[in-house]
Design an enzyme around this catalytic site. Structure first.
Site, short mmCIF file in Angstrom:
data_model
loop_
_atom_site.label_atom_id
_atom_site.label_comp_id
_atom_site.label_asym_id
_atom_site.label_seq_id
_atom_site.Cartn_x
_atom_site.Cartn_y
_atom_site.Cartn_z
N LYS A 1 -19.73 -37.82 18.71
CA LYS A 1 -19.98 -38.95 19.72
C LYS A 1 -21.08 -39.54 19.45
O LYS A 1 -21.35 -40.71 19.62
CB LYS A 1 -19.47 -38.45 21.37
CG LYS A 1 -18.04 -38.36 21.65
CD LYS A 1 -18.17 -37.63 22.89
CE LYS A 1 -17.04 -36.31 22.67
NZ LYS A 1 -17.27 -35.10 23.64
N LYS B 1 -31.28 -32.10 20.63
CA LYS B 1 -31.21 -33.15 21.66
C LYS B 1 -32.55 -33.27 22.43
O LYS B 1 -32.59 -34.41 22.65
CB LYS B 1 -30.45 -32.47 22.72
CG LYS B 1 -28.73 -32.49 22.21
CD LYS B 1 -27.74 -32.12 23.49
CE LYS B 1 -26.37 -32.22 23.27
NZ LYS B 1 -25.45 -31.17 23.62
N LYS C 1 -21.78 -34.53 10.37
CA LYS C 1 -20.33 -34.31 11.13
C LYS C 1 -20.08 -35.63 11.80
O LYS C 1 -21.03 -36.21 12.22
CB LYS C 1 -20.70 -33.07 11.92
CG LYS C 1 -21.43 -33.21 13.11
CD LYS C 1 -21.02 -32.22 14.32
CE LYS C 1 -21.44 -32.67 15.56
NZ LYS C 1 -20.89 -31.96 16.71
P1 ADP Z 1 -19.41 -34.09 20.31
O1 ADP Z 1 -20.00 -33.08 19.16
O2 ADP Z 1 -18.52 -35.12 19.90
O3 ADP Z 1 -20.01 -34.16 21.43
P2 ADP Z 1 -18.26 -31.81 21.83
O4 ADP Z 1 -19.95 -31.23 21.60
O5 ADP Z 1 -17.95 -32.24 23.28
O6 ADP Z 1 -18.18 -32.93 20.88
O7 ADP Z 1 -17.46 -30.70 21.28
C1 ADP Z 1 -15.94 -30.39 21.96
C2 ADP Z 1 -15.28 -29.36 20.72
O8 ADP Z 1 -15.04 -30.15 19.52
C3 ADP Z 1 -16.15 -28.06 20.20
O9 ADP Z 1 -15.30 -27.02 20.28
C4 ADP Z 1 -16.82 -28.59 19.08
O10 ADP Z 1 -17.16 -27.57 18.11
C5 ADP Z 1 -15.77 -29.30 18.60
N1 ADP Z 1 -16.25 -30.43 17.53
C6 ADP Z 1 -16.90 -31.61 17.93
N2 ADP Z 1 -17.09 -32.29 16.69
C7 ADP Z 1 -16.59 -31.43 15.89
C8 ADP Z 1 -16.51 -31.87 14.28
N3 ADP Z 1 -17.23 -32.92 13.66
N4 ADP Z 1 -15.95 -30.84 13.66
C9 ADP Z 1 -15.36 -29.88 14.20
N5 ADP Z 1 -15.44 -29.63 15.40
C10 ADP Z 1 -16.05 -30.38 16.18
#
Ligand code: ADP
Ligand code: TRP
Length: 353
Positions: free
Chosen positions: A220, A114, A217
């Protein structure tokens, strides 16, 4: 009688939920609620680490709450709350930070990623990001909240004395830090306040849902998401546009990354024999990506359509979702305040008058 293990997890209030969130976390929230004592929350304080627009943050809290409920989290079984409704978390965050090293925070992968993004440093440029953060101009500052993100996450978990934390693969380093902080605190004060929490995915490895843009992966900030609330047409279009390759040239050649990503998504949504038939078709060069994508879109829609439909209803009923989190906050605070008292006492912050 409360013998069930404690489960806790949360998702940041930064936008609608996508398939990564669903398969990495939310699906397990639902699957665990009958057998465990579950607490699920919306991490609005964690969202602040990237300085969101206040109005958008407020809407996102309600959106995610409605998505939890629409996906099947049942407030009669699990405890659902908003992180900032439990002020004990903020107090314990201050206390725990006294035992967290700046160095270990600077070395956390999510922080480096980040910070790199904020400073405009490309991701394959692995030069000393730590000194760049320290030396950065004030107009490009990386805030202290982002650095201490793992402390806050550890507190979310430890203040509820959680045993199991269902999260996706990307969160495993944060869990490792949480365990380290728990051990450190227990041993520094010679107490046994915190259990060491672990990730949980029903005996399987943690999930990493890929994006449809060829590599990496789904996330967002990657802009490659299929959202649970995407309308049917939008969703189909996204899947049909997924990156593939030019097709296998020789029988038995290794599967390319973009096609493997599609197969990984299929493994989550589609019947195993159908997935195998596409693997076989790749191996004998008869695969047709158009058919494969149609199948995938269909199978994703089977999962998301009922969620999207319920979401619309639930999201429109703010009185209901308000009631759910008001109740949830009460119980979360009850547990949190007991732990906070133990922590304060261990550290010598004791009221004597
Ligand atoms: P993002 O990465 O989209 O910002 P978050 O960090 O808020 O999403 O993640 C919330 C939950 O979703 C966490 O438990 C995270 O490990 C899971 N998560 C987010 N993206 C993935 C992904 N591509 N594959 C598996 N789990 C994910
Ligand atoms: N860091 C998690 C994420 O980005 C969200 C989160 C905050 C969390 N606190 C938590 C997850 C406690 C599990 C437990 O997805």
């Amino acid at each position: 009688m409360n013998e069930k293990e404690i489960v806790l997890s949360g998702i940041r209030a930064t936008g609608n939920l996508h398939l990564g969130n669903y398969y990495g976390a939310l699906r397990n929230f639902v699957k665990m609620q009958d057998d465990y004592d579950c607490l699920y929350f919306i991490a609005d304080l964690h969202a602040l680490t990237t300085n969101p627009d206040p109005a958008a943050l407020h809407e996102n809290v309600k959106n995610i709450l409605a998505e939890y409920l629409a996906a099947g989290v049942d407030p009669d079984k699990a405890n659902i709350f908003v992180q900032s409704d439990v002020p004990e978390i903020s107090e314990m965050y201050l206390l725990l930070n006294m035992h967290v090293g700046i160095g270990e925070l600077l070395r956390t992968t999510s922080f480096k990623d980040k910070a790199r993004k904020q400073l405009g440093i490309s991701s394959n440029d692995d030069k000393d990001i730590e000194s760049q953060v320290i030396g950065s101009e004030s107009n490009k500052r990386v805030n202290a909240g982002l650095l201490t993100y793992p402390t806050l996450m550890a507190v979310d978990i430890l203040i509820q004395k959680a045993h199991k934390v269902p999260v996706g693969k990307d969160q495993e380093q944060h869990l490792e830090l949480t365990r380290r902080f728990a051990r450190r605190f227990n041993s520094f004060y010679n107490v046994d306040i915190f259990p060491e929490p672990e990730n949980f995915n029903f005996g399987h490895n943690a999930v990493k849902v890929p994006g449809l843009d060829g590599s990496g992966k789904m996330g967002k900030s990657e802009g490659n998401c299929i959202y649970l609330v995407d309308e049917e047409k939008v969703l189909r279009k996204k899947v049909m546009r997924a990156v593939t390759d030019e097709g296998p040239k020789e029988p038995g050649q290794p599967i390319s990354e973009p096609v493997q990503n599609l197969l990984t998504l299929m493994e989550l949504t589609t019947a195993p024999e159908i997935v195998q038939s596409y693997r076989d078709a790749y191996a004998d060069c008869s695969i047709r990506y158009g058919d494969m994508k149609k199948q995938l879109a269909e199978d994703i829609l089977k999962v998301t359509t009922p969620i999207r439909e319920r979401y619309k209803e639930i999201r429109a009923d703010e009185a209901y979702i308000g009631k759910v989190v008001r109740q949830g906050a009460e119980r979360a605070r009850e547990r949190a305040s007991k732990t906070l008292e133990e922590v304060r006492k261990a550290m010598g912050i004791i009221r004597f008058y």
